[in-house]
Design a protein around this motif. Structure first.
Motif, PDB file in Angstrom:
ATOM      1  N   LEU A 171       0.857  -1.175   0.000  1.00 42.98           N
ATOM      2  CA  LEU A 171       0.000   0.000   0.000  1.00 42.98           C
ATOM      3  C   LEU A 171       0.899   1.233   0.000  1.00 42.98           C
ATOM      4  N   GLY A 172       0.718   2.133  -0.975  1.00 38.60           N
ATOM      5  CA  GLY A 172       1.593   3.301  -1.066  1.00 38.60           C
ATOM      6  C   GLY A 172       0.835   4.605  -0.915  1.00 38.60           C
ATOM      7  N   SER A 173       1.423   5.568  -0.227  1.00 37.70           N
ATOM      8  CA  SER A 173       0.801   6.891  -0.095  1.00 37.70           C
ATOM      9  C   SER A 173       1.771   7.866   0.565  1.00 37.70           C
ATOM     10  N   ALA A 174       1.616   9.145   0.197  1.00 33.92           N
ATOM     11  CA  ALA A 174       2.334  10.209   0.913  1.00 33.92           C
ATOM     12  C   ALA A 174       1.562  10.597   2.165  1.00 33.92           C
ATOM     13  N   THR A 175       0.271  10.251   2.181  1.00 32.03           N
ATOM     14  CA  THR A 175      -0.608  10.607   3.308  1.00 32.03           C
ATOM     15  C   THR A 175      -1.447   9.386   3.677  1.00 32.03           C
ATOM     16  N   PRO A 176      -0.856   8.367   4.281  1.00 36.84           N
ATOM     17  CA  PRO A 176      -1.592   7.136   4.555  1.00 36.84           C
ATOM     18  C   PRO A 176      -2.831   7.385   5.418  1.00 36.84           C
ATOM     19  N   SER A 177      -3.836   6.553   5.226  1.00 35.60           N
ATOM     20  CA  SER A 177      -5.037   6.638   6.057  1.00 35.60           C
ATOM     21  C   SER A 177      -4.677   6.327   7.501  1.00 35.60           C
ATOM     22  N   SER A 182      -4.552   2.621   8.212  1.00 36.73           N
ATOM     23  CA  SER A 182      -3.327   1.916   7.825  1.00 36.73           C
ATOM     24  C   SER A 182      -2.181   2.213   8.791  1.00 36.73           C
ATOM     25  N   LEU A 183      -2.072   3.476   9.222  1.00 32.77           N
ATOM     26  CA  LEU A 183      -1.026   3.811  10.192  1.00 32.77           C
ATOM     27  C   LEU A 183      -1.240   3.070  11.506  1.00 32.77           C
ATOM     28  N   TYR A 184      -2.512   2.958  11.904  1.00 34.82           N
ATOM     29  CA  TYR A 184      -2.835   2.216  13.126  1.00 34.82           C
ATOM     30  C   TYR A 184      -2.452   0.748  12.976  1.00 34.82           C
ATOM     31  N   ASN A 185      -2.651   0.199  11.779  1.00 35.36           N
ATOM     32  CA  ASN A 185      -2.291  -1.200  11.546  1.00 35.36           C
ATOM     33  C   ASN A 185      -0.781  -1.418  11.596  1.00 35.36           C
ATOM     34  N   THR A 186      -0.004  -0.389  11.284  1.00 38.79           N
ATOM     35  CA  THR A 186       1.455  -0.532  11.447  1.00 38.79           C
ATOM     36  C   THR A 186       1.817  -0.503  12.930  1.00 38.79           C
ATOM     37  N   GLU A 187       1.095   0.320  13.704  1.00 36.85           N
ATOM     38  CA  GLU A 187       1.319   0.366  15.160  1.00 36.85           C
ATOM     39  C   GLU A 187       1.039  -0.990  15.794  1.00 36.85           C
ATOM     40  N   ARG A 188      -0.009  -1.664  15.304  1.00 33.67           N
ATOM     41  CA  ARG A 188      -0.407  -2.960  15.868  1.00 33.67           C
ATOM     42  C   ARG A 188       0.423  -4.128  15.326  1.00 33.67           C
ATOM     43  N   GLY A 189       1.315  -3.837  14.379  1.00 31.59           N
ATOM     44  CA  GLY A 189       2.133  -4.902  13.807  1.00 31.59           C
ATOM     45  C   GLY A 189       1.441  -5.684  12.705  1.00 31.59           C
ATOM     46  N   GLN A 190       0.264  -5.221  12.259  1.00 31.09           N
ATOM     47  CA  GLN A 190      -0.452  -5.905  11.170  1.00 31.09           C
ATOM     48  C   GLN A 190       0.212  -5.630   9.824  1.00 31.09           C
ATOM     49  N   TYR A 191       0.724  -4.422   9.646  1.00 26.43           N
ATOM     50  CA  TYR A 191       1.427  -4.042   8.420  1.00 26.43           C
ATOM     51  C   TYR A 191       2.868  -3.723   8.780  1.00 26.43           C
ATOM     52  N   GLN A 192       3.777  -3.928   7.831  1.00 28.14           N
ATOM     53  CA  GLN A 192       5.159  -3.496   8.024  1.00 28.14           C
ATOM     54  C   GLN A 192       5.340  -2.131   7.370  1.00 28.14           C
ATOM     55  N   LEU A 193       5.858  -1.159   8.121  1.00 25.59           N
ATOM     56  CA  LEU A 193       6.012   0.209   7.628  1.00 25.59           C
ATOM     57  C   LEU A 193       7.351   0.381   6.913  1.00 25.59           C
ATOM     58  N   LEU A 194       7.281   0.901   5.678  1.00 24.08           N
ATOM     59  CA  LEU A 194       8.464   1.257   4.902  1.00 24.08           C
ATOM     60  C   LEU A 194       8.380   2.756   4.630  1.00 24.08           C
ATOM     61  N   GLN A 195       9.448   3.494   4.871  1.00 25.25           N
ATOM     62  CA  GLN A 195       9.382   4.945   4.750  1.00 25.25           C
ATOM     63  C   GLN A 195      10.399   5.501   3.750  1.00 25.25           C
ATOM     64  N   LEU A 196       9.946   6.467   2.960  1.00 22.02           N
ATOM     65  CA  LEU A 196      10.820   7.243   2.077  1.00 22.02           C
ATOM     66  C   LEU A 196      10.675   8.697   2.527  1.00 22.02           C
ATOM     67  N   LYS A 197      11.676   9.204   3.238  1.00 25.68           N
ATOM     68  CA  LYS A 197      11.543  10.509   3.892  1.00 25.68           C
ATOM     69  C   LYS A 197      12.134  11.663   3.100  1.00 25.68           C
ATOM     70  N   GLN A 198      12.801  11.361   1.985  1.00 25.59           N
ATOM     71  CA  GLN A 198      13.424  12.421   1.192  1.00 25.59           C
ATOM     72  C   GLN A 198      12.948  12.357  -0.246  1.00 25.59           C
ATOM     73  N   ARG A 199      12.934  13.497  -0.905  1.00 25.73           N
ATOM     74  CA  ARG A 199      12.597  13.528  -2.323  1.00 25.73           C
ATOM     75  C   ARG A 199      13.740  12.933  -3.140  1.00 25.73           C
ATOM     76  N   ALA A 200      13.361  12.394  -4.299  1.00 25.01           N
ATOM     77  CA  ALA A 200      14.360  11.758  -5.160  1.00 25.01           C
ATOM     78  C   ALA A 200      15.283  12.802  -5.786  1.00 25.01           C
ATOM     79  N   ALA A 201      16.508  12.356  -6.124  1.00 21.17           N
ATOM     80  CA  ALA A 201      17.509  13.180  -6.825  1.00 21.17           C
ATOM     81  C   ALA A 201      17.737  14.520  -6.110  1.00 21.17           C
TER      82      ALA A 201
END
Length: 525
Positions: free
Chosen positions: A151-157, A160-179
């Motif tokens: 599931l991809g988003s710059a502004t996750p629901s 979905s964020l709650y599901n990462t807190e509960r360990g249901q989803y694994q969170l992957l983060q891209l914190k910087q803009r490309a190039a």
């Protein structure tokens, strides 16, 4: 690379990943790399996007990168095109399928990966007929097929964020803009006590002129099409109310007609007030059509491109306008939500959000979440290439907590605060909702049906609110009410709903109404 490695390692098992990447951070690059990895294993890939307007852009990027048959599926295609794409996918000839929510049901015998872009978007929920949420149902399909979901988003629901807190989803983060791209500089323009010319402040007009002089492209966002949201008599206060809805009719200046954007009713715009005959009719507020007209006067040499539902009805017109925007041929882009989601406009250096106040006082508890997502998504169109971007938010509420949090703490800070609010209020995702909606010509028929329906429920493990009028109590001439069910445990809610739905269909009062049950509603309307 880390995001790609994590998902690639799970290609033959069910696991859900949430890719939270800021706008312009390279989420599409992750999608492409993962598709290549799945194809290398002889598998098919399904990619869902919320809007038709995003499908051609994504399809083009995938076709440039991958030398395999790719099928697109969305409602803008005719039956023959859809049948052809469906057949290619079912025969495993199409290795990649890109489509909107209904593409989830495409038969794909070698499916190895499902990816959903803009997973937070409400368009992924089917609101009529067979109600389902493509994001949630994708997880069910993936679980049966023992494959991963991204599931991809710059502004996750918040769900979905709650599901990462509960360990249901694994969170992957891209914190910087490309190039070399840098995040845009965001500023609030306080328009209190300042003159507005057709919804545009003098300060914003100065910045637009400056960016145009430096060969920058400008994007102005206003989530209201038409010329003005209503006509009003300056003498007696008469307004253009829709005769069939509890809503105002919008003036469309080009056709000089009033349109109801809820039921489709339309009528010629009056010259005089029908109530008192006065000739001075006032136009409070502005829509995209009025903004376009005003900008044409201020910047006569600039090429304007307006993208909303009114300008993209003709087949192919949306693609043409988006190409103008992408190529830089359009100097000033004006649009609604259609312009805000996922598009890559490399030349845009200034973004103006013309009316942030629209969503600050919503009756829906998700209103602030939707507004925050919209602001961040629109702001993310600025400064995606080497040139730095600027974002200006026009508001009469510069000190509103939502805007303050977004400016100083970004989406992460807002999401943290919003989740805590929901936790304290026991609202989703910390509880579960279902809404029984009903409408009829007579309000008594609706209330009788909902009252009887309520008596059939066991309120021990449920909180039941209503019958309540819908936020828009009358629409298309029909009276609308609803019953809201809330439970702290999903199992308790579903146990009751399972038997309740069958009983409702047999009730005599159900024959006089049109009713539907919406589980996990994305809005309260």
């Amino acid at each position: 690379q880390l995001a790609v490695s994590c998902v690639t390692a799970a290609l033959n098992q069910f696991q859900t990943f949430l890719l939270h990447g800021i706008t312009g951070s390279g989420k599409t690059e992750v999608y492409l790399a993962l598709t290549e990895a799945a194809l290398a294993q002889g598998r098919q890939v399904l990619i869902l996007v919320p809007e038709i307007s995003l499908t051609p852009q994504l399809t083009r990027r995938f076709r440039r990168r991958l030398s395999v048959p790719i099928a697109a599926l969305h409602s803008g295609m005719n039956d023959r095109q859809r049948q052809c794409a469906w057949g290619m996918a079912a025969n495993a000839e199409a290795r990649v399928v890109i489509g909107t929510r209904s593409a989830l049901f495409t038969p794909m015998p070698n499916l190895g990966l499902i990816m959903i872009d803009e997973e937070h978007d409400g368009s992924l929920k089917q609101q009529e007929g067979f109600r389902y949420h493509a994001r949630d149902l994708a997880l069910v399909r993936a679980k049966h097929a023992a494959i991963p979901v991204l599931l991809g988003s710059a502004t996750p629901s918040l769900e979905s964020l709650y599901n990462t807190e509960r360990g249901q989803y694994q969170l992957l983060q891209l914190k910087q803009r490309a190039a070399l791209a840098k995040p845009p500089k965001v500023q609030v323009l306080d328009v209190r006590r300042r003159p507005l010319q057709d919804g545009l402040s003098d300060l914003l007009l100065q910045h637009i002129r400056s960016h145009l002089n430096q060969q920058g492209q400008v994007l102005l966002f206003l989530n209201r099409r038409g010329y003005a949201p209503l006509l009003m008599c300056h003498e007696c206060g008469w307004t253009t109310d829709c005769p069939r809805c509890d809503a105002h009719m919008t003036l469309h200046q080009h056709s000089r007609r009033l349109h109801c954007h809820h039921c489709g009713h339309e009528t010629p715009a009056p010259v005089n007030c029908p109530q008192c005959g006065h000739t001075e009719l006032w136009l409070p507020g502005a829509g995209t059509e009025r903004i376009e007209e005003a900008l044409a006067k201020h910047f006569p040499d600039a090429t304007l491109v307006r993208i909303d539902r009114d300008t993209t009805r003709r087949k192919g017109s949306l693609d043409d306008k988006l190409e103008q925007a992408r190529s830089g041929a359009g100097h000033i882009l004006i649009g609604t939500q259609m312009l805000a989601k996922g598009h890559d406009f490399p030349n845009v250096s200034l973004v103006g959000i013309l009316d942030a106040d629209q969503g600050l006082f919503s009756t829906d508890f998700r209103g602030t979440e939707h507004l925050a997502q919209l602001i961040i998504q629109v702001a993310g169109r600025a400064g995606r290439a080497e040139r730095a971007g600027e974002v200006f938010i026009q508001t009469h509420q510069p000190d509103h907590p939502l805007l303050t949090t977004l400016l100083h703490q970004g989406n992460t800070g807002f999401a943290r605060a919003a989740l805590e609010e929901r936790r304290v209020s026991d609202l989703p995702p910390f509880s579960h909702l279902a809404i029984l909606r009903a409408d009829a010509n007579r309000v008594d028929d609706v209330s009788d049906f909902l009252r009887q329906a309520k008596t059939l429920l066991n309120s021990n493990k449920l909180e039941i609110f209503g019958p309540l009028p819908a936020p828009m109590a009358r629409r298309a001439g029909r009276q609308r009410m609803q019953l809201v069910l809330q439970a702290s445990e999903r199992r308790a809610l579903h146990t009751q709903l399972h038997n309740w739905v069958r009983t409702l269909a047999d009730m005599k009062s159900a024959r006089k109404v049109r009713w539907s049950l919406d589980v996990d509603p994305v809005d309260l309307y």
